[in-house]
Scaffold this active site. Structure first.
Site, PDB file in Angstrom:
ATOM      1  N   CYS A  61       2.284  -2.278   6.470  1.00 24.82           N
ATOM      2  CA  CYS A  61       0.884  -2.076   6.107  1.00 24.82           C
ATOM      3  C   CYS A  61       0.679  -0.656   5.565  1.00 24.82           C
ATOM      4  O   CYS A  61       1.167  -0.332   4.495  1.00 24.82           O
ATOM      5  CB  CYS A  61      -0.023  -2.391   7.289  1.00 24.82           C
ATOM      6  SG  CYS A  61      -1.748  -2.590   6.820  1.00 24.82           S
ATOM      7  N   HIS A  63       1.764  -7.776   9.311  1.00 24.37           N
ATOM      8  CA  HIS A  63       2.157  -7.054  10.523  1.00 24.37           C
ATOM      9  C   HIS A  63       3.117  -7.865  11.392  1.00 24.37           C
ATOM     10  O   HIS A  63       2.669  -8.619  12.243  1.00 24.37           O
ATOM     11  CB  HIS A  63       0.910  -6.745  11.355  1.00 24.37           C
ATOM     12  CG  HIS A  63       0.057  -5.664  10.792  1.00 24.37           C
ATOM     13  ND1 HIS A  63       0.251  -4.339  11.083  1.00 24.37           N
ATOM     14  CD2 HIS A  63      -1.002  -5.710   9.963  1.00 24.37           C
ATOM     15  CE1 HIS A  63      -0.651  -3.597  10.458  1.00 24.37           C
ATOM     16  NE2 HIS A  63      -1.439  -4.409   9.763  1.00 24.37           N
ATOM     17  N   GLU A  78       4.755  -6.801  13.879  1.00 27.30           N
ATOM     18  CA  GLU A  78       4.633  -6.380  15.287  1.00 27.30           C
ATOM     19  C   GLU A  78       3.465  -7.061  15.994  1.00 27.30           C
ATOM     20  O   GLU A  78       3.331  -6.960  17.209  1.00 27.30           O
ATOM     21  CB  GLU A  78       4.505  -4.849  15.369  1.00 27.30           C
ATOM     22  CG  GLU A  78       3.126  -4.273  15.106  1.00 27.30           C
ATOM     23  CD  GLU A  78       2.706  -4.244  13.637  1.00 27.30           C
ATOM     24  OE1 GLU A  78       3.428  -4.815  12.795  1.00 27.30           O
ATOM     25  OE2 GLU A  78       1.649  -3.672  13.331  1.00 27.30           O
TER      26      GLU A  78
END
Lengths: 261, 960
Positions: free
Chosen positions: A96, A222, A224
């Site tokens: 990002c 993302h 994560e």
């Protein structure tokens, strides 16, 4: 087994550092969140790790443009150690805002090759607003070490400036021909399509880019945020509760370091 | 020093999204003559670099090499036939310009020192425009008068904000010899918002001291005694007449809401009603704290900035609770006028509700997202009466070590201010937010708007967490309303403090000591530090470029001493400052309004009504808002605000999993229904409590670990009828809290939400009580969501449907209010909540949705289209009261304590056994068809609609 060490870079406004550290640790790495000031003070810090992650957030408020001020800081203070890190064959991941930084430093797509930062950039979403939504990603390359070739994954995006554009048609062609395209936004069935399948209007539905070595990956979604089954947006409907798709990226990175570095 | 001007435009061939969205808004205003809008960023840099370096800055820093181009100097109108109008928007002097700060730092990274840097936005409007249209566009779309200056044409830049340095001049505001009129006049003249009784108390104090007060002393009193800070109305003694019966409260809060919390005496309540947020146990090592604030007045004037600092401010509450919590979730609840209101129906001095809503959402989005805190729960209500007084509730939840829940400032500790610098912004915010708004407020109180910079707050949060982990400070609190005055004043309340105001770092020169003390400049926290830890803690701050300054110390003499350049400017007793506010006694009246039930003809089919309710703004999908909030940052989301097969169904509550190493979760919800308050605020408050609790239960929250927050937004409470409504609601809070064994842990009120129009008419907001709730989820893997899961599963309704359409959306679409407001049954409601919670815990329920606005029919429709599965329902199975005979009341009654649950056939017996002794019945089943059908008791289909039309009706109104 070999210890894999990762640094998650912090700076003013970075805000996805904790969950990125958690994802790396779930993958078996020893991760540490380090403020950029510490690396500027002691550039050898980078020597001690094999994975460098530029996490998401709003570095310096995204002032001027997303990732721009942090990129400027890296170019002027950390150019050499980061270049050495890359030349040593280590891994760089930008998520990002981190991806925006990699683009705006010129580390992606070409790291000095392929015309660098003058041909590709990331700009405002076509919708002109921040959006948090889930997208399907189809891998476009087999040589990026972070990516499991052929496996479509499901991750959230959360950004206002995620639209990848190229200077011209030729620049897009060389991105494709040189194998820089890492992921494309697709629908559930793997087909490209308009908004919201392509959530920001990126050229050619590009969601992520890699360098020519496949050891640098930058992507808007993302990983994560999808490392546990309960992070899936409709996990309560699913019978099989497996690890989140985002783990593939972190697992592959750790595995690569163990096997190659 | 030379001033360089850079303009950055989009390169042709790359779309100018900002320009395009401005064009869209111009069209929405009904101005058709503008053909295109070009936007540009403007940078004004004072520095002595040469032309070569200027080109480098333009190329490498300020513009994007691919999609932008830069121009050094002032570009003229573009060539071509179209008439062009140039408009530039600059920040007013003193307004924080974070981009300028970043550019200054980036120039330093490039090896160049710059003097003053400023930024602006430039718009080139192509097409014919007359002066009045240009002004309208500038005022309504491009700029906010409160913080920005507009320059039309090619005029010069506004002058650079160089302010004269301040020279100390101690100002006294004589009070001892004033008569009552003089006291009132002084309070008004200085915007103190202190009433006569308070002014008299102050006069008496200074007569005893035998001197006149200084300006800063009176300002400190005004801040500390403001309604916003001390809640004198809710703490007053009350003589209340309810339907002619008299009752008395010595202290309204203590006798209602506090009383319930005290009586429940839950061991898991750690710190309630004393700190910046209420603290409850999360697990054996960890606590969570929750605070909800309003930021109504600032958001009315400057929706973007007001909402941004609203969320920014409430985030600092958990950060300043105990020894500081780490924020893990935001909540946001708004009340606006209808977004489709005609421009000509908007009173003077009021922004259009659509503009307010867009600004507020953008403000919360930009601040919350930049802080990296997920915004996970919220609601939006629309009513004409919020036109002049939009309500903006912002909440924040933090997590902290259980052994760090209390502050302990000691004599000899030094006082350090951390974070942002102090400027003239936000002066009089606390007192301003205690008064009524008029059409002239915009001009008078523009200085009361605070300007936020989330990155400053994020940097401050990052270092405070490290300082907390290293145990380097003894107490912490935030500078919110009242600024340093409140923060330092409160922290030193029992000890005494002395502060040297010239040490406070300033954004620019020229502030006097009084402004420094009461400024509400954002992003500042105050900590108490042992002198021996000062160096270590300041190193942590320095290491990440966070400003920290020692401004004073804790003395032990129980006095507030303020100095400037060594000269004393204030000396007051802490006791008087904090306990001197006179106690009030107020009158309150509540008489049951004369209301009747309307007569609406029964129909054979209610498809149209269901679609109309789904399309009403209050019920309609808020996806446009939700997606703009980052609700997944921190990686803790388990039940997101949107759910279902297409990720677009309305979740009842959010669940987060705040610790990476634990499956324990936290459920977060809210409840609110101002319409019921038009009938009876008592039942409105209970409905809010029941709704907030239902929402928690629906996702798998524990029924025995619920904590509540109250936020009262009311009209002028000096009117006994208005105050009576508040007393009624407070009584309900007590009764509901006791019945559910759910203590209130924190609360806040915002009174005087009235707007005086130019013609003298008064718009009072409806009595609006927001109930926020949290509960523990033992194992997040057992959470459920509201979307229908699988065809052939059974659907049950638990809880009784009664003839309670008063204040319902069904009546609303029929232009009626009605009388039969939903009355929560406090005997049954907690039992149902407990049973549903247990059934979810045991895996017997796989979907759960509560019936709220729009009743059963709306809830069934939402479950169906969220799951992408049909539902066949039959009202014969509906548990209902004897008087609930009509089809419309069965479909649309908003009776409390009702849950629709999906159960797999093999769990039928276990589920039914568990529901013994509470009203429940099988209402139907999930099907593979894409249709919702509901049959009446006579077997006729009263609803038959395909999922697509249901979903479209629900999604369309706010799909902006």
């Amino acid at each position: 087994m070999k210890k894999v060490k990762a640094i998650v870079l912090r700076a003013a406004g970075i805000n996805c550092d904790m969950e990125t550290e958690d994802a790396l640790e779930l993958a078996g790495a020893e991760a540490e969140r380090v403020h950029i000031n510490r690396i500027i003070e002691d550039k050898k810090l980078l020597d001690q790790c094999q994975i460098l992650v530029f996490p998401g957030g709003f570095s310096y408020g995204d002032d001027v443009a997303a990732g721009k001020i942090l990129a400027n800081q890296i170019v002027h203070h950390l150019h050499e150690p980061v270049q050495k890190f890359i030349d040593d064959g280590k891994l760089v991941l930008g998520i990002c805002n981190g991806f925006q930084v990699l683009i705006k430093t010129g580390i992606l797509p070409g790291n000095g090759q392929s015309g660098g930062q003058d041909t590709v950039t990331i700009t405002d979403n076509d919708s002109n607003k921040f959006e948090d939504r889930w997208v399907y990603l189809a891998p476009q390359t087999e040589k990026c070490i972070f990516i499991e070739a052929g496996r479509q994954i499901y991750l959230p995006i959360a950004h206002a400036e995620g639209k990848i554009v190229t200077k011209d048609e030729a620049a897009l062609e060389s991105l494709k021909s040189e194998g820089h395209v890492a992921f494309k936004y697709v629908d559930e069935n793997g087909e490209e399509g308009p908004y919201p399948i392509n959530p920001n209007g990126s050229v050619d539905s590009i969601a992520g880019l890699t360098d020519t070595t496949g050891r640098i990956l930058g992507l808007m979604p993302h990983p994560e945020r999808h490392v546990r089954p309960t992070q899936h947006p409709h996990w309560t409907r699913l019978k099989d509760k497996t690890d989140g798709d985002g783990m593939t990226i972190f697992n592959n990175a750790v595995k690569y370091v163990q096997e190659n570095l | 020093m030379k001033q360089w001007r850079f303009e950055v435009f989009n390169r042709s061939g790359f779309s100018d999204v900002h320009g395009n969205s401005v064009l869209e808004e111009i069209k929405e205003l009904g101005i058709g003559s503008v053909e295109a809008v070009q936007s540009a960023k403007v940078f004004l840099i004072d520095s002595d670099f040469d032309d070569n370096f200027a080109q480098r800055i333009g190329k490498e820093l300020l513009s994007d090499p691919v999609c932008e181009e830069y121009y050094i100097g002032r570009s003229g109108p573009p060539a071509g036939l179209a008439k062009a109008t140039l408009i530039e928007v600059h920040l007013k002097s003193g307004v924080t310009d974070p981009v300028a700060e970043s550019v200054t730092a980036a120039l330093a990274d490039m090896g160049m020192k710059a003097g003053n840097v400023r930024t602006a936005r430039k718009y080139v409007l192509l097409g014919g425009l007359n002066q009045s249209h240009t002004d309208t566009i500038a005022k309504k779309i491009l700029a906010n008068d409160v913080i920005e200056t507009v320059i039309i044409g090619s005029e010069a830049e506004p002058p650079s904000p160089h302010l004269k340095p301040y020279e100390l001049q101690i100002v006294h505001w004589p009070i001892r010899d004033l008569d009552d009129d003089g006291l009132t006049a002084l309070s008004k003249e200085k915007d103190l918002f202190l009433n006569l009784v308070e002014m008299q108390a102050i006069q008496k104090y200074y007569r005893q001291l035998d001197r006149e007060p200084t300006d800063v002393e009176l300002e400190s009193l005004a801040q500390t005694w403001s309604e916003h800070c001390v809640h004198k109305t809710l703490k007053s003694s009350v003589d209340m007449s309810i339907n002619g019966k008299e009752i008395h409260f010595d202290n309204l809060l203590k006798d209602t809401i506090f009383k319930a919390t005290k009586q429940l005496n839950k061991s898991w309540c750690i710190s309630v009603f004393v700190d910046n947020a209420g603290v409850v146990e999360f697990d054996k090592d960890t606590a969570v704290c929750f605070k909800v604030e309003t930021h109504n007045r600032p958001s009315a004037l400057d929706p973007y900035g007001g909402a941004a600092t609203g969320i920014g401010g409430v985030i600092r509450d958990p950060m300043g609770t105990g020894l500081g919590a780490r924020p893990i979730a935001n909540t946001d609840i708004f009340c606006f006028g209808p977004p489709d209101k005609k421009l000509e129906d908007i009173p003077k001095g009021v922004l259009h509700p659509r503009r307010i809503m867009k600004g507020v959402v953008a403000g919360v989005r930009d601040y919350g997202n930049r802080m990296g805190i997920p915004t996970v729960n919220g609601a939006i209500y629309f009513d004409d009466r919020y036109l002049g007084n939009p309500l903006v509730y912002c909440g924040n939840i933090g997590i902290m070590d259980k052994n760090k829940c209390f502050k302990n400032p000691q004599v000899g500790n030094i006082i350090i201010v951390v974070g942002g610098k102090t400027g003239r912004d936000g002066i009089h915010g606390a007192t301003f937010s205690s008064g009524e708004i008029t059409h002239e407020y915009e001009a008078t109180f523009s200085h009361a708007v605070q300007i936020g910079n989330p990155i400053t707050e994020k940097k401050m949060l990052d270092v405070l967490i490290q300082a907390n982990e290293a145990n380097l400070y003894e107490a912490i609190t935030d500078c919110g309303a009242g600024g340093l005055s409140s923060a330092v004043g409160e922290m030193g309340q029992d000890i005494g403090v002395e502060v040297d105001l010239e040490k406070v770092p300033l954004k620019y020169g020229g502030l006097n000591y009084n402004e420094i003390w009461i400024s509400e400049a954002q992003e500042r926290m105050v900590i108490a530090v042992k002198p021996e830890n000062a160096e270590a803690i300041q190193k942590i701050f320095d290491d990440e470029n966070v400003e920290s300054t020692v401004i004073g110390r804790f003395t032990g003499d129980k006095k507030l001493i303020l100095r400037y350049d060594g000269q004393q400017v204030a000396e007051m007793d802490m006791d008087f400052l904090h306990d001197g506010v006179p106690k009030y006694s107020r009158k309150a009246v509540w008489n049951k309004p004369e209301l009747t039930e309307p007569s609406i003809a029964e129909k054979d089919n209610y498809n149209d009504e269901l679609l109309q309710i789904l399309s009403s703004y209050n019920v309609a999908s808020k996806e446009w808002v939700i997606r703009q909030y980052d609700h997944e940052v921190q990686g803790n989301s388990v039940v997101k605000p949107l759910t279902g097969v297409k990720n677009d169904g309305p979740s009842d509550a959010a669940v987060i999993r705040p610790k990476f190493d634990s499956d324990r979760g936290l459920a977060i919800s809210c409840g609110m229904n101002p319409m019921y308050g038009d009938i009876d605020p008592y039942w409105m408050a209970l409905a809010g409590i029941d709704e907030a609790i239902r929402n928690l239960i629906c996702v798998g929250g524990r029924a025995d670990r619920i904590a509540l927050l109250d936020n009262f937004s009311w009209a002028n409470c000096t009117k006994p009828e208005t105050f009576g409504a508040l007393v009624r609601a407070s009584q309900a809070c007590h009764d509901g809290s006791i019945a559910f064994e759910a203590p209130f842990i924190s609360g806040k009120d915002s009174l005087n939400n009235e707007f005086s129009c130019e013609d003298g008419t008064q718009i009072s907001i409806p009595s609006t009580l927001l109930i926020s709730a949290i509960s523990i989820v033992d194992d997040v893997n057992k959470c459920v969501t509201m979307d229908a899961k699988r065809a052939t599963n059974l659907l049950f309704v638990v809880g009784e449907t009664k003839n309670e359409l008063g204040g319902s959306h069904y009546y609303k679409i029929n232009g009626q209010l009605g009388a039969n407001v939903p009355k929560a049954d406090l005997q049954t409601a907690p039992k149902i909540a407990q049973k549903i919670s247990t059934a979810i815990e045991e895996g017997l329920i796989i979907s759960c949705h509560d019936c709220s606005e729009g009743g059963l029919a709306v809830a069934l429709a939402e479950m169906a289209f969220a799951g992408g599965l049909g539902i066949e329902a039959d009202l014969r199975g509906l548990p209902k009261s004897k008087d609930c005979t009509r089809v419309d009341s069965q479909l649309f009654s908003e009776s409390n304590s009702r849950y629709i649950v999906e159960v797999e056939p093999e769990n039928y017996d276990d589920f039914a056994k568990m529901m013994l002794n509470v009203p429940f019945g099988q209402i139907g089943k999930v099907t593979a068809e894409q249709t919702l059908t509901i049959k009446a008791e006579d077997g006729k289909k009263v609803i038959e609609l395909d999922l697509d039309s249901l979903k479209k009706a629900w999604q369309k109104p706010l799909d902006w």
